[in-house]
Design a protein around this motif. Structure first.
Motif, mmCIF file in Angstrom:
data_model
loop_
_atom_site.group_PDB
_atom_site.id
_atom_site.type_symbol
_atom_site.label_atom_id
_atom_site.label_comp_id
_atom_site.label_asym_id
_atom_site.label_seq_id
_atom_site.Cartn_x
_atom_site.Cartn_y
_atom_site.Cartn_z
ATOM 1 N N ALA A 1 0.829 -1.208 0.000
ATOM 2 C CA ALA A 1 0.000 0.000 0.000
ATOM 3 C C ALA A 1 0.865 1.260 0.000
ATOM 4 O O ALA A 1 0.545 2.245 -0.685
ATOM 5 N N PHE A 2 1.954 1.235 0.755
ATOM 6 C CA PHE A 2 2.855 2.386 0.776
ATOM 7 C C PHE A 2 3.564 2.543 -0.558
ATOM 8 O O PHE A 2 3.689 3.644 -1.092
ATOM 9 N N ILE B 1 3.471 5.737 -3.251
ATOM 10 C CA ILE B 1 4.649 6.404 -3.825
ATOM 11 C C ILE B 1 4.556 6.415 -5.346
ATOM 12 O O ILE B 1 4.816 7.436 -5.998
ATOM 13 N N ASP B 2 4.168 5.287 -5.920
ATOM 14 C CA ASP B 2 4.047 5.198 -7.379
ATOM 15 C C ASP B 2 2.991 6.173 -7.898
ATOM 16 O O ASP B 2 3.153 6.760 -8.969
ATOM 17 N N ASP C 1 9.133 12.353 -5.302
ATOM 18 C CA ASP C 1 9.627 13.722 -5.216
ATOM 19 C C ASP C 1 8.647 14.668 -4.525
ATOM 20 O O ASP C 1 8.993 15.815 -4.248
ATOM 21 N N THR C 2 7.427 14.183 -4.230
ATOM 22 C CA THR C 2 6.453 15.024 -3.535
ATOM 23 C C THR C 2 6.239 14.587 -2.087
ATOM 24 O O THR C 2 5.496 15.247 -1.357
ATOM 25 N N ILE C 3 6.875 13.496 -1.671
ATOM 26 C CA ILE C 3 6.620 12.910 -0.349
ATOM 27 C C ILE C 3 7.786 13.217 0.583
ATOM 28 O O ILE C 3 8.930 12.846 0.310
ATOM 29 N N GLY C 4 7.490 13.908 1.690
ATOM 30 C CA GLY C 4 8.544 14.278 2.628
ATOM 31 C C GLY C 4 8.823 13.229 3.677
ATOM 32 O O GLY C 4 9.970 13.026 4.066
ATOM 33 N N ALA C 5 7.755 12.548 4.169
ATOM 34 C CA ALA C 5 7.956 11.612 5.272
ATOM 35 C C ALA C 5 6.819 10.605 5.346
ATOM 36 O O ALA C 5 5.709 10.842 4.858
ATOM 37 N N PHE C 6 7.126 9.491 5.974
ATOM 38 C CA PHE C 6 6.146 8.467 6.320
ATOM 39 C C PHE C 6 6.193 8.288 7.827
ATOM 40 O O PHE C 6 7.278 8.114 8.400
ATOM 41 N N ILE C 7 5.024 8.356 8.488
ATOM 42 C CA ILE C 7 4.974 8.213 9.949
ATOM 43 C C ILE C 7 4.157 6.987 10.313
ATOM 44 O O ILE C 7 3.118 6.704 9.701
ATOM 45 N N ILE D 1 12.390 1.060 1.663
ATOM 46 C CA ILE D 1 11.666 1.865 0.669
ATOM 47 C C ILE D 1 11.921 3.354 0.899
ATOM 48 O O ILE D 1 12.156 4.112 -0.045
ATOM 49 N N CYS D 2 11.876 3.783 2.158
ATOM 50 C CA CYS D 2 12.138 5.190 2.468
ATOM 51 C C CYS D 2 13.546 5.589 2.048
ATOM 52 O O CYS D 2 13.755 6.679 1.486
ATOM 53 N N ASP D 3 14.522 4.724 2.299
ATOM 54 C CA ASP D 3 15.904 5.018 1.897
ATOM 55 C C ASP D 3 16.014 5.122 0.376
ATOM 56 O O ASP D 3 16.672 6.034 -0.155
ATOM 57 N N ARG D 4 15.352 4.202 -0.315
ATOM 58 C CA ARG D 4 15.444 4.161 -1.778
ATOM 59 C C ARG D 4 14.812 5.388 -2.419
ATOM 60 O O ARG D 4 15.284 5.875 -3.451
ATOM 61 N N HIS D 5 13.747 5.887 -1.802
ATOM 62 C CA HIS D 5 13.012 7.011 -2.391
ATOM 63 C C HIS D 5 13.279 8.349 -1.699
ATOM 64 O O HIS D 5 12.598 9.334 -1.997
ATOM 65 N N ASP D 6 14.247 8.377 -0.796
ATOM 66 C CA ASP D 6 14.613 9.633 -0.136
ATOM 67 C C ASP D 6 13.413 10.222 0.615
ATOM 68 O O ASP D 6 13.068 11.409 0.470
ATOM 69 N N ILE D 7 12.784 9.383 1.442
ATOM 70 C CA ILE D 7 11.653 9.780 2.266
ATOM 71 C C ILE D 7 12.028 9.587 3.723
ATOM 72 O O ILE D 7 12.572 8.533 4.094
#
Length: 437
Positions: free
Chosen positions: A196-197, A201-202, A207-213, A237-243
């Motif tokens: 789902a996450f 992202i897809d 490039d529009t997502i700053g963070a996931f909490i 996933i966060c590391d790969r997409h810079d989130i």
């Protein structure tokens, strides 16, 4: 003499009910019911896992009040520490590069306890402020990095992150959104799976997502544990997409799950950690956002002028010394290990209850954070509120969670609970289930 005492207590009760109805706007309560009947309970004392109300009745506090009175009620040490600090320095601002010893000591103490390089803390008055601080800091960070379009905050459905404007918007429980006319912009809620996450992202673009909490274990959303490997995959996933990854440890932090922090169960280090509740065990209001060395250094290196965010009570000296005393009690009394052991006892109790009651669909727990899912067998009817009402008659304060069609009993007793007291809790739940069906 006894009759006079009872009459005085009744008179006091009636006086307080009338004053409450006339002057107190309650949080997360039925205002109509309060106007009709007054407060259902007026507590006066606490001792360990117990609360006493103004009528003299004693109750087991099966949820540590609001998941927060971890060291138990009635401890004298935090009050002594607070009184000593008040007599020396009750308040001093931490704005304008000012500081004081209690906040410095506590920040260093937190750094010694948190995983990885989460070593710098911004202090708040509680969890809602801490989450709002994290969201603003995320957007400030990406603005400094020249990527202001990375402003979207993703959270999970059934998540709870507080009731300030930003934290309400991140919360994934619909009734909190229905309370007002609009939410803050750029907050999104995704399902509780890795896919789902990734789908989010897809769809939106990294490039529009700053963070996931996310909470390591969802609390108010139903005490929901993550699937195996969930947070390890989310971290990747966060590391790969810079989130940036934010762990909301407001409930799970400082021992609730049988480890110091919830993320310790998954060997994952977030970029930000939000803390509150257990840092003082409710003996003073305090919260905070903890960030990694990398994040702090970048914020410092890229800074232009002041960090334009702060609360009057950020790093309140009295709150800080209470927190230090609380954390020392947790360590001195080996309460985290005790939570782990008592958590196993709680699961044994849940298993016994399931063997006795066909209405129990499932149970779950991690440390002293647990839940039982019920099924009344009748379409649209929930059983948990009835069980909570019956438990109150038998001397236990409980919590029913019925958001999003759930029918759940939640448990988070104080860390100091004993094996015998857990059995007492289980017995009350057993009797209450029999009476409620």
């Amino acid at each position: 003499m006894q009759a006079a005492f009872k009459q005085n207590r009744t008179d006091l009760h009636n006086e307080l009910v009338a004053l409450d109805q006339a002057h107190f706007l309650h949080p997360t309560s039925s205002l109509k019911q309060l106007q009709d009947d007054g407060p259902s309970l007026i507590f006066t004392e606490g001792d360990g896992i117990f609360l006493k109300d103004i009528t003299g009745r004693t109750f087991i506090d099966s949820l540590s009040s609001l998941w927060n009175v971890n060291i138990g009620h009635g401890r004298k040490e935090p009050g002594k520490a607070a009184a000593e600090q008040m007599g020396k320095l009750a308040f001093s601002s931490t704005f304008s590069n000012w500081s004081h010893e209690p906040v410095i000591r506590l920040a260093a103490k937190i750094a010694s306890m948190t995983p990885g390089d989460l070593n710098t803390t911004f202090f708040t008055s509680g969890g809602s402020e801490a989450n709002d601080t994290a969201f603003k800091t995320v957007r400030h960070y990406w603005k400094l990095k020249g990527r202001p379009e990375k402003r979207k905050i993703a959270s999970r459905k059934k998540s709870y992150h507080g009731v300030a404007m930003g934290s309400t918007s991140a919360t994934g429980i619909q009734p909190f959104h229905d309370f007002t006319t609009s939410m803050a912009s750029d907050f999104y809620h995704v399902g509780n799976t890795v896919q789902a996450f990734q789908d989010f992202i897809d769809q939106e673009g990294a490039d529009t997502i700053g963070a996931f909490i996310a909470e390591p274990v969802q609390g108010s959303g139903g005490v929901n544990l993550p699937p195996e490997g969930y947070f390890q995959e989310i971290r990747e996933i966060c590391d790969r997409h810079d989130i940036l990854l934010i762990s909301d440890e407001v409930i799970t932090g400082f021992g609730r799950t049988g480890k110091m922090f919830g993320m310790d169960h998954y060997d994952v280090v977030p970029d930000m950690m939000v803390i509150a509740k257990g840092i003082t065990s409710g003996y003073a209001p305090l919260g905070g956002m903890v960030i990694t060395d990398r994040l702090y250094q970048e914020l410092t290196d890229l800074a232009e002028g002041n960090f334009m965010h702060g609360y009057t009570y950020s790093g309140h000296p009295v709150g800080c010394v209470v927190a230090m005393e609380n954390l020392e009690i947790i360590e001195r009394e080996n309460l985290v290990e005790h939570v782990h052991e008592m958590g196993l006892e709680l699961l044994k109790g849940f298993k016994w209850l399931q063997d006795q009651h066909t209405c129990i669909k499932s149970y779950r727990g991690l440390g002293l954070l647990g839940a039982i899912s019920l099924d009344s067998g009748i379409e649209g009817e929930t059983l948990a509120p009835k069980v909570v009402a019956e438990a109150l008659k038998r001397g236990m304060v409980g919590r029913a969670i019925v958001y999003h069609g759930q029918d759940t009993l939640a448990f988070a007793p104080p860390f100091v609970i004993t094996k015998e007291q857990i059995q007492d809790m289980i017995t009350i739940v057993h009797e209450s289930l029999l009476a409620a069906k």
